[in-house]
Design a protein around this motif. Structure first.
Motif, short mmCIF file in Angstrom:
data_model
loop_
_atom_site.label_atom_id
_atom_site.label_comp_id
_atom_site.label_asym_id
_atom_site.label_seq_id
_atom_site.Cartn_x
_atom_site.Cartn_y
_atom_site.Cartn_z
N PHE A 92 -1.84 1.46 -8.52
CA PHE A 92 -0.87 1.25 -7.44
C PHE A 92 0.23 0.30 -7.87
N VAL B 249 -3.22 9.96 -1.60
CA VAL B 249 -2.02 9.20 -1.93
C VAL B 249 -0.86 10.19 -2.07
N THR C 35 2.66 -0.09 -2.74
CA THR C 35 1.57 0.78 -2.30
C THR C 35 0.26 0.00 -2.22
N SER D 267 2.92 6.48 -1.15
CA SER D 267 3.12 5.69 -2.38
C SER D 267 4.61 5.72 -2.71
#
Length: 489
Positions: free
Chosen positions: A390, A95, A394, A418
């Protein structure tokens, strides 16, 4: 040098492209050629130095010392920690956290740089007027632009956002921005209407003349401006460098990226990195219920005249993806005539591309989408599986990535962009984490989410509810040009 996607203005310097923002008679500026930049030459560099190496070839008319000074923002404490864009290992993927700037959204990565790019551009372009920055926002761009341009001498900024179409935190961030040169307008309409009004202002010769009399010129901080898009290329190089350093990708092997997108700028930056030689394979486009892009990749038809949905991922609530024009320019073999015909106003937001262009699009990008329920489910499942939180944008990307892997069995290491801190959307994230939880008060939700997860509330979001708000103007889309004229003309 820079050229228009519609073939109506070519041979522009970087300073000219950045100052103008968009092509006055319609179209967007794109580089005439892409420099080759070997990622191996960047190994061991800091983010700041990677940014300089990526951006310099595109800024041929900028003094090197000016670019060096501009990218210092990545190490001067503006961003949290030493790494402004860490690649965090989550499960078998990564991420790329792009939200460690002052407004807790990925827009900071570019909008902390754009004001200085514009300042140098004006100097190189021999312009001594004040600049009026007009920004349409679907949520995050507005605050990031206000934060970047506040108190900048010779610069004024007006942000237009859809009234009721952004999260309470996003709205409060904008309305509490300091600076005597910052202005906020709540528009009774959606983002596309805000963006269309801004583009119409840019094309209005009469309004330009009136402001010129006041020693003002227009520019933009939206990703239609090349100066906004350029810094976004940097973090895809950074993601790849970190993936190699962490042993996730063998040196020189390909990496995939997943990008939640509405206006297509963040995804376009990934494509440009690939054009420069970065070993990216599949670029995965993730949309929410406003899935105009997913439908295009499925059918070859772009149809923006459709039902608009207000969702829990508001920064993606867009039907007219401005940067998609840049993408189609490349996919059509840089055929300006085709692009001009597709974007002709008489088409009323609907066009079909030819088979060769569609094939090129599909070979480059995989597209998918997630609805509201799937987004909330993904927030819960991801937290249970990876102990990672999240935000609702995202989470859309995560769901589309899961779908992609199920459909293709592709095990290539993938970085998910992200785009915002989960704390910007605390109440909906809490809904996702625990259906039994509800938090109507957004400020209580910030603290509740922190207690639930152990994550720290970003500094830029702390104490927002106590800050004094500035005057917020109100307008319908048809009144925006008139309002600008009243405010500055």
């Amino acid at each position: 040098m820079y050229e228009s996607t519609r073939g109506n203005l070519n041979g522009q310097t970087a300073s000219q492209a950045i100052t103008l923002g968009m092509v006055p008679s319609g179209g967007l500026f794109v580089p005439s050629t892409f420099p080759n930049l070997n990622w191996q030459d960047l190994q061991g560099l800091t983010y700041r130095d990677v940014a300089k190496q990526v951006m310099m070839p595109y800024l041929a008319d900028f003094p090197e010392e000016a670019v060096s000074s501009i990218v210092d923002v990545y190490r001067d404490g503006t961003f949290d920690g030493e790494d402004p864009a860490p690649l965090v290992s989550v499960g078998k993927f990564g991420v790329l956290e792009l939200w460690h700037g002052p407004t807790a959204a990925f827009k900071d990565m570019a909008l902390q740089v754009l004001p200085d790019l514009l300042k140098v551009s004006l100097k190189q372009f021999n312009r001594d007027e004040d600049v009026l920055i007009l920004v349409a926002t679907s949520g995050d761009t507005g605050k990031a632009a206000l934060e970047g341009f506040k108190n900048r001498k010779g610069m004024h900024i007006v942000v237009f956002y859809p009234d009721g179409g952004v999260s309470p935190v996003q709205e409060r961030q904008m309305t509490t921005t300091e600076g005597s040169n910052t202005h906020v307008v709540a528009v009774k309409g959606n983002f596309d209407q805000c963006q269309t009004a801004v583009k119409q202002i840019f094309a209005s010769e009469s309004l330009k003349r009136r402001l010129q009399e006041k020693n003002l010129i227009f520019s933009s901080a939206n990703s239609i401006n090349w100066g906004r898009l350029l810094p976004q290329i940097v973090y895809y190089y950074w993601a790849y460098l970190q993936a190699v350093k962490q042993g996730k990708v063998a040196a020189g092997s390909a990496m995939n990226v997943v990008v939640p997108t509405g206006n297509f700028g963040n995804l376009q930056a990934a494509y440009y990195a690939k054009c420069m030689g970065l070993p990216l394979d599949k670029i995965i486009c993730a949309s929410n219920t406003n899935n105009v892009l997913t439908d295009f990749f499925a059918t070859g038809v772009y149809q923006s005249q459709r039902t608009f949905y207000q969702t829990i991922s508001p920064s993606m609530d867009i039907l007219v993806s401005s940067n998609f024009e840049r993408f189609l320019y490349e996919m059509s073999g840089r055929d300006a005539e085709k692009v001009r015909s597709w974007y002709d106003a008489s088409n009323q937001g609907m066009f079909s591309v030819d088979d060769a262009t569609l094939k090129a699009c599909r070979n480059t990008v995989y597209a998918g989408w997630a609805n509201e329920e799937e987004t909330l489910e993904t927030i819960a499942k991801s937290y249970q599986a990876y102990n990672y939180v999240f935000d609702p944008h995202t989470a859309v990307a995560m769901k589309v990535y899961d779908d992609y892997v199920s459909a293709t069995k592709d095990q290539t290491f993938t970085a998910i962009a992200s785009t915002a801190s989960p704390f910007k959307f605390s109440s909906n994230v809490i809904r996702g984490l625990d259906q039994r939880e509800s938090c109507a008060d957004e400020w209580e939700a910030l603290n509740r989410l922190s207690m639930l997860t152990g994550w720290k509330i970003p500094a830029g979001l702390q104490g927002l509810e106590k800050k004094p708000e500035k005057r917020v103007h109100s307008a319908i889309p048809e009144e925006i040009a008139q309002l600008v004229q009243i405010m500055f003309g």
